[in-house]
Design a protein around this motif. Structure first.
Motif, short mmCIF file in Angstrom:
data_model
loop_
_atom_site.label_atom_id
_atom_site.label_comp_id
_atom_site.label_asym_id
_atom_site.label_seq_id
_atom_site.Cartn_x
_atom_site.Cartn_y
_atom_site.Cartn_z
N HIS A 72 26.54 13.79 -20.60
CA HIS A 72 26.78 14.46 -21.88
C HIS A 72 26.31 13.54 -23.02
CE1 HIS A 72 28.98 16.28 -25.24
NE2 HIS A 72 29.08 17.37 -24.49
N PRO A 73 25.75 14.11 -24.10
CA PRO A 73 25.27 13.27 -25.22
C PRO A 73 26.35 12.38 -25.83
CG PRO A 73 24.47 15.52 -25.46
CD PRO A 73 25.42 15.53 -24.30
N LYS A 74 27.61 12.80 -25.80
CA LYS A 74 28.65 11.96 -26.41
C LYS A 74 28.93 10.73 -25.57
CE LYS A 74 31.03 14.88 -29.64
NZ LYS A 74 32.31 15.31 -30.19
N VAL A 75 28.70 10.83 -24.27
CA VAL A 75 28.86 9.66 -23.39
C VAL A 75 27.61 8.80 -23.47
CG1 VAL A 75 29.15 8.88 -21.01
CG2 VAL A 75 30.48 10.84 -21.85
N PHE A 76 26.45 9.40 -23.23
CA PHE A 76 25.21 8.62 -23.20
C PHE A 76 24.80 8.15 -24.59
CE2 PHE A 76 25.34 10.04 -18.94
CZ PHE A 76 24.69 9.04 -18.24
N GLY A 78 26.96 7.22 -26.77
CA GLY A 78 27.86 6.08 -26.99
C GLY A 78 27.39 4.81 -26.32
N ILE A 79 26.65 4.97 -25.22
CA ILE A 79 26.11 3.81 -24.49
C ILE A 79 24.75 3.40 -25.06
CG2 ILE A 79 25.31 2.98 -22.24
CD1 ILE A 79 27.31 5.07 -21.00
N GLU A 84 22.63 -1.79 -34.37
CA GLU A 84 22.01 -2.32 -35.59
C GLU A 84 20.91 -1.40 -36.13
OE1 GLU A 84 21.04 -6.43 -34.65
OE2 GLU A 84 23.11 -6.67 -33.95
N ASN A 85 20.80 -0.19 -35.56
CA ASN A 85 19.81 0.78 -36.02
C ASN A 85 20.52 1.79 -36.92
OD1 ASN A 85 18.42 3.46 -35.86
ND2 ASN A 85 16.94 2.29 -34.65
N GLU A 86 20.12 1.81 -38.17
CA GLU A 86 20.83 2.65 -39.15
C GLU A 86 20.78 4.13 -38.77
OE1 GLU A 86 20.82 3.57 -43.94
OE2 GLU A 86 19.58 1.91 -43.20
N GLY A 87 19.62 4.58 -38.30
CA GLY A 87 19.48 5.99 -37.90
C GLY A 87 20.41 6.34 -36.74
N ASP A 88 20.48 5.45 -35.75
CA ASP A 88 21.39 5.68 -34.62
C ASP A 88 22.83 5.74 -35.10
OD1 ASP A 88 19.10 5.51 -33.09
OD2 ASP A 88 19.86 3.96 -31.73
N ARG A 89 23.21 4.80 -35.96
CA ARG A 89 24.60 4.76 -36.46
C ARG A 89 24.95 6.04 -37.21
NH1 ARG A 89 23.55 -0.21 -38.53
NH2 ARG A 89 24.10 0.54 -40.61
N GLU A 90 24.02 6.51 -38.03
CA GLU A 90 24.24 7.75 -38.80
C GLU A 90 24.44 8.94 -37.87
OE1 GLU A 90 20.92 8.08 -41.47
OE2 GLU A 90 21.68 6.51 -42.81
N GLN A 91 23.59 9.02 -36.83
CA GLN A 91 23.71 10.14 -35.89
C GLN A 91 25.00 10.05 -35.08
OE1 GLN A 91 19.91 10.31 -33.73
NE2 GLN A 91 19.43 12.09 -34.98
N MET A 92 25.38 8.84 -34.71
CA MET A 92 26.64 8.66 -33.96
C MET A 92 27.83 9.13 -34.81
SD MET A 92 25.86 5.08 -31.98
CE MET A 92 27.28 5.03 -30.86
N ALA A 93 27.78 8.82 -36.10
CA ALA A 93 28.86 9.26 -37.01
C ALA A 93 28.82 10.78 -37.17
CB ALA A 93 28.70 8.57 -38.36
N LYS A 94 27.63 11.33 -37.37
CA LYS A 94 27.47 12.78 -37.59
C LYS A 94 27.99 13.58 -36.39
CE LYS A 94 23.97 16.32 -38.49
NZ LYS A 94 22.53 16.59 -38.74
N TYR A 95 27.66 13.13 -35.19
CA TYR A 95 28.03 13.89 -33.98
C TYR A 95 29.30 13.35 -33.30
CZ TYR A 95 23.42 15.91 -34.68
OH TYR A 95 22.33 16.54 -35.24
N GLU A 96 30.00 12.48 -34.02
CA GLU A 96 31.28 11.94 -33.54
C GLU A 96 31.14 11.34 -32.14
OE1 GLU A 96 33.99 15.24 -33.94
OE2 GLU A 96 34.23 14.88 -36.09
#
Length: 197
Positions: A72-76, A78-79, A84-96
């Motif tokens: 599932h995207p929320k598991v993978f 998270g891994i 340190e990638n701003e785009g990744d961090r933003e997407q992780m926050a957006k999709y919880e």
């Protein structure tokens, strides 16, 4: 130092539980949160520790007779999310998507199942999909994630946590990634050899 990373959340999904208890005890004492599925989650809770269900994160139950639990995207996410990638961090926050810092997996016993003379159907069910994917994801993102790909590495991680708390160096994480790709390669070779025969 940016290369030293703290372990805050551990995803644990293992076939063999033996030897896991000492590691759980130390990680819990260091304030690490546990996330798990099925039998492993039950084992963690029986040891007296809180453990969040993967299903509560993904909002999906374990389906297809247990064939799909962690895929599932929320598991993978998270891994694989690069901290340190701003785009990744933003997407992780957006999709919880929660950050997962430690992955402890061991694979279905494919070779032992073949050696036992099991039926083809039983052997095929012991081809691990979720576990091997978790191993590869954790190893790929070793800059941020510790991957423990089999019970053979439990003691090594326990020694690290005893010595330096729930923190690992980049060199340690790279070492575990190397071990992980070794486990993955050996496993896939065993499956390939069985199909070839």
């Amino acid at each position: 130092m940016a290369e030293t990373k703290k372990i805050k959340t551990a995803l644990i999904s293992v076939f063999h539980k033996d030897g896991l208890d000492a590691l759980l005890q130390k990680l819990n004492a260091e304030g690490v949160s546990f996330l798990s599925t099925g039998g492993t989650q039950k084992f963690i809770e029986e040891q007296g520790y809180k453990c969040q269900k993967v299903e509560d994160v993904t909002t999906y139950p374990s389906i297809l007779g247990g064939r799909v639990k962690t895929l599932h995207p929320k598991v993978f996410g998270g891994i694989l999310g690069r901290r340190e990638n701003e785009g990744d961090r933003e997407q992780m926050a957006k999709y919880e998507i929660p950050e997962i810092d430690l992955v402890i997996v061991d694979l279905y016993p494919f070779e032992q199942t073949v050696a036992s003379g099991a039926s083809e159907a039983d052997i095929i069910e012991k081809i691990d999909i979720g576990g091997i994917s978790l191993i590869r994801a954790g190893a790929k993102n070793f800059r941020d994630v510790v991957i423990i790909p089999s019970k053979a590495e439990y003691a090594e991680l326990l020694d690290i946590v005893n010595a330096q708390g729930a923190e690992t160096t980049l060199e340690q994480r790279r070492h575990f990634a190397e071990r992980a790709f070794g486990v993955s390669s050996h496993y896939d070779t065993a499956i390939h050899n069985w199909f070839e025969k």
